[in-house]
Design an enzyme around this catalytic site. Structure first.
Site, PDB file in Angstrom:
ATOM      1  N   ILE A   5     -10.709 -19.783  31.454  1.00 23.91           N
ATOM      2  CA  ILE A   5     -10.115 -19.170  32.635  1.00 23.91           C
ATOM      3  C   ILE A   5     -10.826 -17.848  32.949  1.00 23.91           C
ATOM      4  CG2 ILE A   5      -7.994 -18.375  33.699  1.00 23.91           C
ATOM      5  CD1 ILE A   5      -8.082 -21.402  32.875  1.00 23.91           C
ATOM      6  N   CYS A   9      -7.779 -25.878  46.365  1.00 23.27           N
ATOM      7  CA  CYS A   9      -8.345 -24.582  45.959  1.00 23.27           C
ATOM      8  C   CYS A   9      -9.779 -24.758  45.474  1.00 23.27           C
ATOM      9  CB  CYS A   9      -7.511 -23.972  44.835  1.00 23.27           C
ATOM     10  SG  CYS A   9      -5.787 -23.657  45.257  1.00 23.27           S
ATOM     11  N   LEU A  12     -42.961 -16.673  32.905  1.00 29.33           N
ATOM     12  CA  LEU A  12     -42.941 -15.317  32.358  1.00 29.33           C
ATOM     13  C   LEU A  12     -43.458 -15.269  30.920  1.00 29.33           C
ATOM     14  CD1 LEU A  12     -39.465 -14.198  33.721  1.00 29.33           C
ATOM     15  CD2 LEU A  12     -41.665 -13.247  34.422  1.00 29.33           C
ATOM     16  N   GLU A  40     -15.877 -26.209  37.652  1.00 32.22           N
ATOM     17  CA  GLU A  40     -15.405 -26.696  38.950  1.00 32.22           C
ATOM     18  C   GLU A  40     -16.077 -28.008  39.343  1.00 32.22           C
ATOM     19  OE1 GLU A  40     -14.712 -23.777  41.968  1.00 32.22           O
ATOM     20  OE2 GLU A  40     -14.602 -22.168  40.486  1.00 32.22           O
TER      21      GLU A  40
END
Length: 387
Positions: free
Chosen positions: A167, A242, A342, A367
């Site tokens: 969370i 949501c 790099l 998600e």
């Protein structure tokens, strides 16, 4: 006229004057306030909470919600540009804004009462009330219907039991939007910090999103008043609605991470001399960077159209899945390729590529994993669910 290396198709010309102003404002904040400190914050495993008042002052929290609640009332494309520029700094900063805006403020606005909106949204827009979103549970996140957390009616209140995991903002939060099984299906509850039986425990030893707070939430006979239940939605439609809002922002964010990595490697390969010439002068380096620019350009065009669909009220969840799948994969591939260009220097957080690559391991997973979004598109194509 030379083309802009991060905008080869002049996507910026498709933006309105207001949208460009939003992008420029957030880009300036990222350059001046985020980038100078974020490498150290990542090293320390610390969320730079001191930036929250400035983020709020810029109107970035709940930016798409109405002005009557203290929000900016911006359109969807502007919100996407906010996510892109913040993630150019770090995925952890964008995640904070995304969770506060799309996963906490949005459900209060969309599923709550007017009293609940007036109670919480203005303080959340000012950054004075921080939220977190409790859906994922320890046994797995890709099957939210298999939810164990439950809420039982008890007089005028509800008794909440269960746990949530992974969370964002958990230990920062003043309120948690918690989804729980009830006798009438899944419902949402606003659980306030300090409520007896409610505890948050920060998850340590992360190698990704280190400049972000990630927590587990625990509910042991937590008494929640009826006034804190979100009454205007039942079932998975609530949390999934949501997530569609938040995933939309995630389709934009990784573009910023990819641009940051390409920008860094363009400069480095021009200065790094190997075998008497700059690395940028080699065919292999140019092909790799051209491929990065190609994929960034495609991602930019994808999200602008997605944003226009959203602003017109025509965006479909499958379209969001396609964009999250494409753009997260694009960004993580570019971050890894830049780390390689790099050389040894790429493994330190003095350069951004390894930090973005590690962060994107979370972004491509949360998600909706890449596989889940592929299957969403597959279901749309075939009409058959493979879940």
């Amino acid at each position: 006229m030379a083309l802009h290396p991060y905008d080869l198709y002049d996507v910026r010309s498709l933006l309105s004057e207001e949208e460009r102003a939003v992008q420029d404002t957030v880009a300036r904040f990222t350059d001046e306030r985020v980038i100078p400190i974020i490498g150290d914050a990542f090293d320390q495993g610390r969320f730079p909470k001191e930036l929250v008042p400035e983020i709020a002052e810029l109107g970035l929290l709940g930016s798409s919600l109405p002005e009557k609640y203290g929000c900016a009332g911006l359109n969807a494309v502007s919100y996407g540009l906010i996510c892109q520029e913040l993630e150019r700094g770090d995925s952890g900063i964008r995640s904070f804004v995304s969770v506060q805006s799309s996963l906490c403020m949005y459900p209060i606005y969309a599923y709550g009462t007017e009293e609940q909106r007036e109670r919480w949204l203005p303080g959340m827009a000012r950054g004075q009330i921080i939220g977190c979103f409790g859906l994922t549970e320890p046994h797995g996140g890709s099957d939210p219907a298999n939810m164990k957390t439950n809420a039982k009616k008890n007089g005028a209140d509800w008794i909440l039991n269960g746990s949530k995991m992974w969370i964002t903002n958990g230990n920062l939060a003043d309120i948690a939007i918690v989804w729980a099984q009830t006798d009438e299906g899944i419902q949402g509850f606003v659980v306030e910090k300090g409520t007896p039986g409610f505890a948050a425990q920060e998850i340590k030893h992360k190698m990704s999103l280190r400049a972000s707070v990630t927590s587990s939430l625990f509910f042991d006979n937590v008494r929640v008043p009826e006034a804190n239940r979100l009454p205007n939605v039942k079932g998975l439609k609530g949390p999934l609605g949501c997530l569609t809002q938040a995933r939309y922002g995630i389709t934009w964010g990784p573009i910023g991470a990819a641009i940051a990595c390409l920008d860094e490697v363009l400069g480095y390969t021009k200065e790094r001399i190997l075998f008497d010439r700059p690395v940028a002068a080699t065919q292999s380096a140019q092909i790799k960077m051209a491929e990065m620019a190609r994929r960034i350009t495609l991602a930019q065009l994808l999200v602008v159209q997605l944003g226009r669909l959203k602003d017109a009220g025509n965006m479909q969840p499958t379209q969001v899945s396609l964009a999250k799948w494409n753009n997260c994969r694009m960004a993580i591939d570019i971050a890894r390729e830049c780390r390689d260009l790099l050389g040894g220097a790429g493994i330190t957080t003095e350069h951004s590529a390894i930090r973005h690559a590690l962060n994107l391991e979370s972004v491509i997973t949360y998600e909706g994993t890449e596989t889940i979004h592929q299957l969403v598109v597959g279901r749309e194509l075939t009409g058959i669910s493979a879940f």
